[in-house]
Each structure stands twice: as C-alpha cells, then as structure tokens.
Design a protein around this motif. Sequence first.
Motif, short mmCIF file in Angstrom:
data_model
loop_
_atom_site.label_atom_id
_atom_site.label_comp_id
_atom_site.label_asym_id
_atom_site.label_seq_id
_atom_site.Cartn_x
_atom_site.Cartn_y
_atom_site.Cartn_z
N UNK A 24 -33.82 -9.12 23.54
CA UNK A 24 -35.11 -9.51 22.97
C UNK A 24 -36.23 -8.71 23.61
N UNK A 25 -36.12 -8.45 24.89
CA UNK A 25 -37.15 -7.66 25.58
C UNK A 25 -37.21 -6.24 25.03
N UNK A 26 -36.05 -5.65 24.75
CA UNK A 26 -36.01 -4.29 24.18
C UNK A 26 -36.69 -4.27 22.82
N UNK A 27 -36.35 -5.26 21.99
CA UNK A 27 -36.95 -5.32 20.66
C UNK A 27 -38.45 -5.56 20.76
N UNK A 28 -38.86 -6.41 21.68
CA UNK A 28 -40.28 -6.70 21.86
C UNK A 28 -41.06 -5.42 22.20
N UNK A 29 -40.52 -4.62 23.09
CA UNK A 29 -41.17 -3.36 23.46
C UNK A 29 -41.29 -2.46 22.23
N UNK A 30 -40.22 -2.36 21.46
CA UNK A 30 -40.23 -1.50 20.28
C UNK A 30 -41.26 -1.96 19.25
N UNK A 31 -41.47 -3.28 19.17
CA UNK A 31 -42.41 -3.82 18.19
C UNK A 31 -43.82 -3.95 18.73
N UNK A 32 -43.98 -3.83 20.04
CA UNK A 32 -45.30 -3.99 20.64
C UNK A 32 -45.75 -5.44 20.71
N UNK A 33 -44.79 -6.35 20.88
CA UNK A 33 -45.09 -7.78 21.03
C UNK A 33 -44.44 -8.25 22.32
N UNK A 34 -44.70 -9.48 22.70
CA UNK A 34 -44.09 -10.00 23.92
C UNK A 34 -42.67 -10.48 23.64
N UNK A 35 -41.88 -10.55 24.70
CA UNK A 35 -40.52 -11.09 24.58
C UNK A 35 -40.59 -12.55 24.15
N UNK A 36 -41.62 -13.26 24.61
CA UNK A 36 -41.78 -14.67 24.23
C UNK A 36 -42.00 -14.81 22.72
N UNK A 37 -42.73 -13.86 22.12
CA UNK A 37 -42.93 -13.90 20.67
C UNK A 37 -41.61 -13.69 19.94
N UNK A 38 -40.82 -12.74 20.40
CA UNK A 38 -39.51 -12.51 19.78
C UNK A 38 -38.65 -13.76 19.94
N UNK A 39 -38.68 -14.37 21.11
CA UNK A 39 -37.90 -15.57 21.36
C UNK A 39 -38.30 -16.71 20.42
N UNK A 40 -39.59 -16.92 20.26
CA UNK A 40 -40.06 -17.98 19.37
C UNK A 40 -39.64 -17.72 17.92
N UNK A 41 -39.72 -16.48 17.53
CA UNK A 41 -39.33 -16.13 16.15
C UNK A 41 -37.82 -16.27 15.96
N UNK A 42 -37.05 -15.87 16.96
CA UNK A 42 -35.60 -15.97 16.84
C UNK A 42 -35.11 -17.42 16.95
N UNK A 43 -35.84 -18.26 17.63
CA UNK A 43 -35.44 -19.67 17.73
C UNK A 43 -35.85 -20.47 16.51
#
Length: 113
Positions: A24-43
Amino acid sequence: MVLSLGDRVRAAIAALMQLTGESQADLAVALGVSQAQVSRRQSGSAAWPLEDCARVAAHYRIDVLDLLAGPTRACEGLPPTHPSTPVAPPFPYLCDRTCRASSAGRGPECPQG
C-alpha cells in the motif's frame, strides 16, 4: 453473487498489488497520496475516486475499464513490461548445452532442438 463497483475496484487493486509485489505504501507513493488513504480506500471505509482509479490504471499500465471490471481483467491487462511485474523463472527444460528434458541431450523433447 454480484460485487459492487467499489468491491470490484478494491479487489482489482489488491490483486494487482499482490501480483506485482507492491505494498500500500508503494502504491501511495506512485499516486501521491498517503498510505493511510490507500488503506481506507482498500478497507472500504472510503471510496476510490474515479480520478484515482484512472491514476491507478495508468500506474499499472492497464486500461481503466479493466480495473473497473475486476481483478481477473485487471491482472490479465497487466503488461509483462510493468516495472513491478515479477519475472517468471526460466522453464526447466530450457538449456544452453544439455537439455534436462531429454536424457540424450538435445533430443526431440527439447524446444531448442
């Protein structure tokens, strides 16, 4: 059972991350968002905005419609040249001088002839 669009997107992103070995951290960096945002979206506690779906698809070099279709289509659309795509190990029967598939060396079973 029919999955909602949000469920299909989350499943597709999870499958792409697993297939490519990205976190999730890798994807967050690629998208320019936080890992927490990716986590919330994936959950499922937050939705993936369409703009970010397009950015995810661009990151994985797939068509956004494949991402929206779900994990199978998304993974099938992943090009073998994606930087994070694992490289498959060589086939055991491929060889330089002696073919393991043939006890006599390069025999009819050997794809190298």
